[in-house]
Scaffold this motif. Structure first.
Motif, short mmCIF file in Angstrom:
data_model
loop_
_atom_site.label_atom_id
_atom_site.label_comp_id
_atom_site.label_asym_id
_atom_site.label_seq_id
_atom_site.Cartn_x
_atom_site.Cartn_y
_atom_site.Cartn_z
N GLU A 106 3.27 8.48 6.18
CA GLU A 106 2.01 8.40 6.93
C GLU A 106 1.57 6.94 6.95
N CYS A 107 1.45 6.37 8.14
CA CYS A 107 1.10 4.96 8.33
C CYS A 107 -0.42 4.82 8.48
N LYS A 108 -0.99 3.92 7.71
CA LYS A 108 -2.43 3.68 7.78
C LYS A 108 -2.67 2.20 8.02
N SER A 109 -3.51 1.91 9.03
CA SER A 109 -3.75 0.53 9.43
C SER A 109 -4.94 -0.10 8.72
N CYS A 110 -5.87 0.73 8.23
CA CYS A 110 -7.07 0.17 7.60
C CYS A 110 -7.80 1.28 6.82
N ALA A 161 2.46 4.26 4.21
CA ALA A 161 2.93 2.94 4.63
C ALA A 161 1.71 2.14 5.06
N VAL A 162 1.49 1.02 4.38
CA VAL A 162 0.31 0.19 4.64
C VAL A 162 0.72 -1.27 4.61
N ASP A 163 -0.17 -2.15 5.11
CA ASP A 163 0.13 -3.57 5.05
C ASP A 163 -0.41 -4.17 3.74
N ALA A 164 -0.15 -5.45 3.54
CA ALA A 164 -0.51 -6.11 2.28
C ALA A 164 -2.02 -6.18 2.06
N ASP A 165 -2.81 -6.12 3.11
CA ASP A 165 -4.27 -6.21 2.98
C ASP A 165 -4.95 -4.86 2.74
N PHE A 166 -4.18 -3.78 2.81
CA PHE A 166 -4.77 -2.45 2.64
C PHE A 166 -5.23 -2.27 1.19
N PRO A 167 -6.43 -1.70 0.98
CA PRO A 167 -6.91 -1.48 -0.40
C PRO A 167 -6.15 -0.33 -1.07
N PRO A 216 -3.94 8.00 -3.02
CA PRO A 216 -3.69 8.88 -4.17
C PRO A 216 -2.48 8.41 -4.98
N GLN A 217 -2.58 8.43 -6.30
CA GLN A 217 -1.50 7.97 -7.17
C GLN A 217 -0.27 8.87 -7.11
N GLY A 218 -0.43 10.12 -6.80
CA GLY A 218 0.70 11.06 -6.78
C GLY A 218 1.46 11.03 -5.48
N SER A 219 1.61 9.86 -4.88
CA SER A 219 2.34 9.74 -3.63
C SER A 219 3.09 8.41 -3.63
N GLY A 220 4.06 8.31 -2.73
CA GLY A 220 4.84 7.09 -2.64
C GLY A 220 4.10 6.02 -1.85
N LEU A 221 4.57 4.78 -1.99
CA LEU A 221 3.93 3.66 -1.32
C LEU A 221 4.97 2.73 -0.72
N ILE A 222 4.77 2.42 0.56
CA ILE A 222 5.61 1.46 1.28
C ILE A 222 4.69 0.38 1.81
N ARG A 223 5.03 -0.87 1.54
CA ARG A 223 4.30 -2.02 2.09
C ARG A 223 5.09 -2.50 3.29
N ALA A 224 4.41 -2.66 4.42
CA ALA A 224 5.10 -3.04 5.65
C ALA A 224 4.33 -4.11 6.39
N ASP A 225 5.06 -4.89 7.17
CA ASP A 225 4.45 -5.85 8.09
C ASP A 225 5.37 -5.96 9.30
N SER A 226 5.12 -6.93 10.15
CA SER A 226 5.89 -7.08 11.39
C SER A 226 7.36 -7.42 11.14
N GLY A 278 9.23 -6.35 8.28
CA GLY A 278 9.99 -5.40 7.48
C GLY A 278 9.10 -4.59 6.57
N ALA A 279 9.74 -3.94 5.61
CA ALA A 279 9.01 -3.08 4.68
C ALA A 279 9.75 -3.02 3.36
N GLU A 280 9.01 -2.66 2.31
CA GLU A 280 9.64 -2.46 1.00
C GLU A 280 9.05 -1.23 0.34
N LEU A 281 9.90 -0.52 -0.36
CA LEU A 281 9.49 0.65 -1.11
C LEU A 281 8.88 0.17 -2.42
N VAL A 282 7.57 0.33 -2.57
CA VAL A 282 6.86 -0.14 -3.75
C VAL A 282 6.84 0.94 -4.83
#
Length: 132
Positions: free
Chosen positions: A36-40, A63-69, A74-84, A86-90
């Motif tokens: 699920e991608c969130k922009s803000c 999937a969020v960008d580096a500026d996303f809070p 939720p802690q019980g979910s995965g996190l992907i940091r993405a930008d224009s 690429g992306a990384e599995l955090v």
């Protein structure tokens, strides 16, 4: 990023009426991931459906960008940091295995939607009723 991990990803997939996930993917091992991608902040806060996606995947990710809070997520979910670029599995999403019948239906539906979209690109007349 998902392709780099060997996944077959599909954007804008409807697993059931009233729900549409941003990305669903099938891993080389057959795991089904939802991203699920969130922009803000406002985009995240206004999303009231995301918990319904959990019953349609083995692993769930934001999937969020580096500026996303990040503290909003939720802690019980995965996190992907993405930008224009690429992306990384955090953080890997915890596994919650789907029941066999649901997995079978989802895989069939993913295949049908993917094939229909591919055919629309390669043979637009075939989709609209022309000869194929």
């Amino acid at each position: 990023m998902l392709t780099g991990l060997g996944h077959a990803a599909l954007a804008e997939f409807t697993p059931t009426g009233g729900l549409r996930v941003d990305v669903i993917s099938v891993s080389p091992k057959g795991e089904i991931w939802v991203v699920e991608c969130k922009s803000c902040r406002a985009d995240f806060v206004s999303d009231r459906k995301w918990q319904g996606y959990l019953e349609f995947c083995d692993r769930f990710f934001w999937a969020v960008d580096a500026d996303f809070p990040e503290d909003l997520l939720p802690q019980g979910s995965g996190l992907i940091r993405a930008d224009s670029w690429g992306a990384e599995l955090v953080r890997m999403g915890p596994e919650s295995r789907l029941a066999g019948a649901r997995r079978s239906r989802l895989l069939r539906d993913i295949a049908r939607v993917s094939t229909t979209r591919l055919m629309a690109l390669t043979d637009p007349m075939g989709i609209s009723g022309g000869a194929s």
